[in-house]
Design an enzyme around this catalytic site. Structure first.
Site, PDB file in Angstrom:
ATOM      1  N   LYS A 119       0.847  -1.198   0.000  1.00  0.00           N
ATOM      2  CA  LYS A 119       0.000   0.000   0.000  1.00  0.00           C
ATOM      3  C   LYS A 119       0.879   1.243   0.000  1.00  0.00           C
ATOM      4  CE  LYS A 119      -0.397  -0.300   5.027  1.00  0.00           C
ATOM      5  NZ  LYS A 119      -1.293  -0.292   6.187  1.00  0.00           N
ATOM      6  N   TYR A 142      17.856  29.742   7.369  1.00  0.00           N
ATOM      7  CA  TYR A 142      16.674  30.439   7.867  1.00  0.00           C
ATOM      8  C   TYR A 142      16.625  30.436   9.391  1.00  0.00           C
ATOM      9  CZ  TYR A 142      14.444  30.531   3.238  1.00  0.00           C
ATOM     10  OH  TYR A 142      14.145  30.763   1.919  1.00  0.00           O
TER      11      TYR A 142
END
Length: 355
Positions: free
Chosen positions: A34, A252
């Site tokens: 899956k 950042y």
């Protein structure tokens, strides 16, 4: 130059299936593919795991992808709601729905197509999907009245099997055994953690997932201790090597500061490729054959690393983010997640290659 690249190793997948066979020699294996084969490519994985007895997916769409690729082994749909269209296609393509809610039985009662094999899911204690033990007799009565429906088997799912010290798993096994005693059909309990840690859960059919991809679900042992091999090697190029003075901040938010004059490497991968944005400074990366720590925040397209341990690393060298000698479970722990998520979150920007 190729930016982020994920190499999928079919031999590693086949090897990991052989480990499942060695650990659960008396059980059939429905390999869980899956979520696009846990991010590895469902059709690629199913092809590499051709020796499995069947496959387990979440939905009809995932099941049809396998059928349209020519995969004709049994395919169980673990969490697919049923309606007239789903039942019709399940019958046409020989799929095996898992029945876990009474609304699904209503759809089966209206079904008029070819004979359909189903699995009945019991809620043995996880309390997510499945019939409560006291509802099973009534459910069986309804299903037995349906000429086109055959109960192929019974399954449940283990909530805490990754931790051998937890008592919940044995309690679930006891409930499942009590409820299914004397009922015809196959039994399926074990996920990867059940395969690895709970022989009593092996039953007739095991449903391994993450261990097939070379990751350990267990809280107390890593993948290598089970002789599992990572099936994905994620890499990206070093695109800059910059000398930075002592005391300067990186990236950042200026969250990391150079403790001394040093070289900072910039690697061409970021959260836009699926690398975990919240991976903290210190998360390991491999480059030039050595481990270097991530420093500063992960950006959309780049990460930065401390190159003091890699004096010979040069622009164009490829860095390993996981696999290829770097355990994905270790990276996941640093990022406060699990390897399942690392694999599944990769974006279409990553180039996949199969070997």
């Amino acid at each position: 130059m190729i930016r982020a690249r994920a190499i999928i190793d079919r031999d590693a997948l086949a090897h990991n299936l052989s480990r499942v066979r060695a650990l659960a020699p008396h059980s059939r294996v429905y390999a869980a593919v899956k979520a696009d084969g846990y991010g590895h490519g469902a059709v690629t994985v199913a092809g590499a795991l051709a020796a499995a007895d069947g496959f387990a997916v979440s939905s009809l769409d995932e099941a049809l992808q396998l059928r349209w690729a020519g995969i004709d082994k049994p395919v169980a749909m673990l969490s697919q709601q049923l309606d007239a269209t789903v039942c019709e296609q399940a019958g046409e393509y020989g799929l095996e729905p898992v029945v876990f809610h009474e609304t699904q039985i209503e759809a089966l009662e209206r079904y008029v197509g070819p004979a359909l094999k189903i699995w009945v899911k019991l809620d043995s204690g996880m309390h997510r999907l499945g019939f409560a033990p006291d509802r099973v007799d009534a459910i069986v009565t309804r299903l037995a009245a349906l000429e086109r429906i055959e109960i192929n088997g019974w399954l449940t799912h283990l909530a805490c099997a990754d931790d051998p010290s937890r008592p919940e798993t044995q309690a679930q096994l006891d409930v499942f055994a009590q409820v299914t005693a004397g009922r015809p059909g196959l039994r399926s309990i074990a996920n990867s953690a059940g395969v690895l840690g709970w022989p009593a859960a092996h039953a007739d059919v095991v449903r391994p997932g993450i261990m097939l991809y070379g990751s350990s679900p267990m809280s107390d042992r890593d993948a290598s201790s089970y002789d599992l091999k990572p099936a994905m090697h994620l890499s990206a190029p070093l695109i800059a090597r910059n000398p930075i003075a002592a005391g300067e901040t990186i990236g950042y938010g200026a969250t990391w500061r150079t403790p001394e004059a040093m070289d900072i490497g910039v690697i061409g991968i970021g959260y836009g490729d699926g690398y975990p944005r919240h991976a903290p400074s210190g998360t390991p990366v491999l480059i030039d054959g050595v481990r270097v720590p991530l420093v500063g925040r992960v950006s959309m397209d780049m990460i930065t690393v401390d190159l003091r341990n890699a004096p010979n690393a040069k622009v164009g060298d490829r860095a390993t983010l996981w696999g290829g000698g770097l355990d994905p479970d270790e990276v996941a722990r640093h990022a406060d997640t699990i390897a399942y998520e690392l694999f599944c979150r990769l974006t279409p920007r990553v180039r996949f290659e199969v070997i």
